[in-house]
Design a protein around this motif. Structure first.
Motif, PDB file in Angstrom:
ATOM      1  N   GLU A 234      40.003  37.211  41.160  1.00 46.43           N
ATOM      2  CA  GLU A 234      41.552  38.475  41.878  1.00 46.43           C
ATOM      3  C   GLU A 234      43.447  37.779  41.199  1.00 46.43           C
ATOM      4  N   ILE A 235      43.613  37.144  41.074  1.00 45.88           N
ATOM      5  CA  ILE A 235      44.913  37.351  40.263  1.00 45.88           C
ATOM      6  C   ILE A 235      44.790  37.725  39.447  1.00 45.88           C
ATOM      7  N   VAL A 236      43.886  38.614  38.365  1.00 44.31           N
ATOM      8  CA  VAL A 236      43.829  39.441  36.937  1.00 44.31           C
ATOM      9  C   VAL A 236      43.840  40.803  37.250  1.00 44.31           C
ATOM     10  N   ALA A 237      43.162  40.947  38.730  1.00 39.78           N
ATOM     11  CA  ALA A 237      43.262  42.347  39.649  1.00 39.78           C
ATOM     12  C   ALA A 237      44.325  43.034  40.136  1.00 39.78           C
ATOM     13  N   LEU A 238      44.849  41.434  40.848  1.00 42.95           N
ATOM     14  CA  LEU A 238      46.211  42.256  41.737  1.00 42.95           C
ATOM     15  C   LEU A 238      47.053  41.803  40.122  1.00 42.95           C
ATOM     16  N   ILE A 239      47.271  41.335  39.299  1.00 36.56           N
ATOM     17  CA  ILE A 239      48.390  41.731  38.071  1.00 36.56           C
ATOM     18  C   ILE A 239      48.464  43.576  38.518  1.00 36.56           C
ATOM     19  N   LYS A 240      47.000  44.072  37.606  1.00 35.77           N
ATOM     20  CA  LYS A 240      46.872  45.290  37.107  1.00 35.77           C
ATOM     21  C   LYS A 240      46.791  45.909  38.466  1.00 35.77           C
ATOM     22  N   LYS A 241      47.007  45.913  39.542  1.00 37.42           N
ATOM     23  CA  LYS A 241      47.380  46.439  40.445  1.00 37.42           C
ATOM     24  C   LYS A 241      49.443  46.845  40.610  1.00 37.42           C
TER      25      LYS A 241
END
Length: 255
Positions: A234-241
């Motif tokens: 979830e952290i990786v996805a939010l960072i990309k967003k």
């Protein structure tokens, strides 16, 4: 003997007049140099007011040292500088009036400058409440520094009501505009909320760390310690967003 004495005195008088002429020339050069530097200092102050930066003292010291390094009547120049500089450094009425005029016309940088002046008491009586009002106007025009200042004000209740939710909102706006400091402050704020949001804290601390903000990497490691594998996804996805949004904001003109 009288004739020889008269000739000697004449030569000494000539030498004295020549020395006086050299002194007068150096004094004139020093005065001219002082006037030039005072004009540059005044221009620097106007730029300082328009851009809301805080480097005026550094500029002043730079001009002072450069001038002092010259051998043109150092003592005279220092006297002239110290007599003239205070009026430029503290007589801000005209400068403040100009900045206020621009700010009232909706100039974003001037609005931010007015906020700084009220917040720091620079040329105006310190007023945190009015500072917050000017910061809000500048922030609504996309000035990243104003968003950051509003976040700080709401986090600590300076001139506005203490409101961590509002603080996080303004920090996020500043972070999305590219402020590594705002990303760091936002990440730390998520860690100390009554109901901490560790995942979002790690997201913004990682973004700050990628931008090289001091202490962000260590804070991120402390915050992320003990998280589960799905949390990191979830952290990786939010960072990309968020990084995509930051890229979109870069290069956009100030409204």
């Amino acid at each position: 003997m009288a004739t020889e004495e008269f000739c000697r005195l004449g030569k000494e008088l000539y030498s004295a007049e020549k020395e006086f002429g050299r002194f007068a020339k150096e004094f004139w050069l020093a005065t001219k140099e002082s006037c030039r530097l005072r004009k540059e200092l005044k221009s620097a102050k106007l730029l300082y007011g328009r851009l809301g930066c805080c480097n005026l003292l550094a500029m002043y010291c730079k001009y002072f040292l450069l001038a002092y390094a010259r051998d043109l009547m150092k003592t005279v120049f220092l006297v002239l500088l110290f007599l003239g500089a205070p009026s430029l450094l503290w007589a801000d009425d005209e400068l403040t009036a100009r900045i206020r005029k621009f700010a009232e016309q909706g100039d974003p940088k001037a609005e931010f400058s007015m906020g700084l002046r009220y917040d720091l008491g620079d040329g105006l009586e310190r007023n945190p409440e009015l500072a917050a009002q000017w910061f809000r106007k500048a922030a609504e025009h996309g000035i990243v520094g104003a968003c950051l200042y509003l976040g700080l004000k709401h986090e600590f209740g300076n001139g506005v009501k203490l409101d961590q939710a509002m603080a996080s909102s303004w920090y996020e706006r500043a972070a999305l505009l590219g402020s590594a400091q705002a990303a760091f402050l936002l990440g730390n704020l998520y860690r100390i909320l009554e109901d901490p949001d560790t995942i979002r804290g790690c997201v913004w601390l990682e973004i700050a760390a990628k931008q090289g903000y001091p202490g962000a990497e260590k804070a991120k490691q402390e915050s992320c310690f003990g998280l589960r594998a799905q949390d990191f996804q979830e952290i990786v996805a939010l960072i990309k967003k968020n990084e995509d949004q930051i890229k979109q904001q870069r290069g956009k003109p100030v409204k």
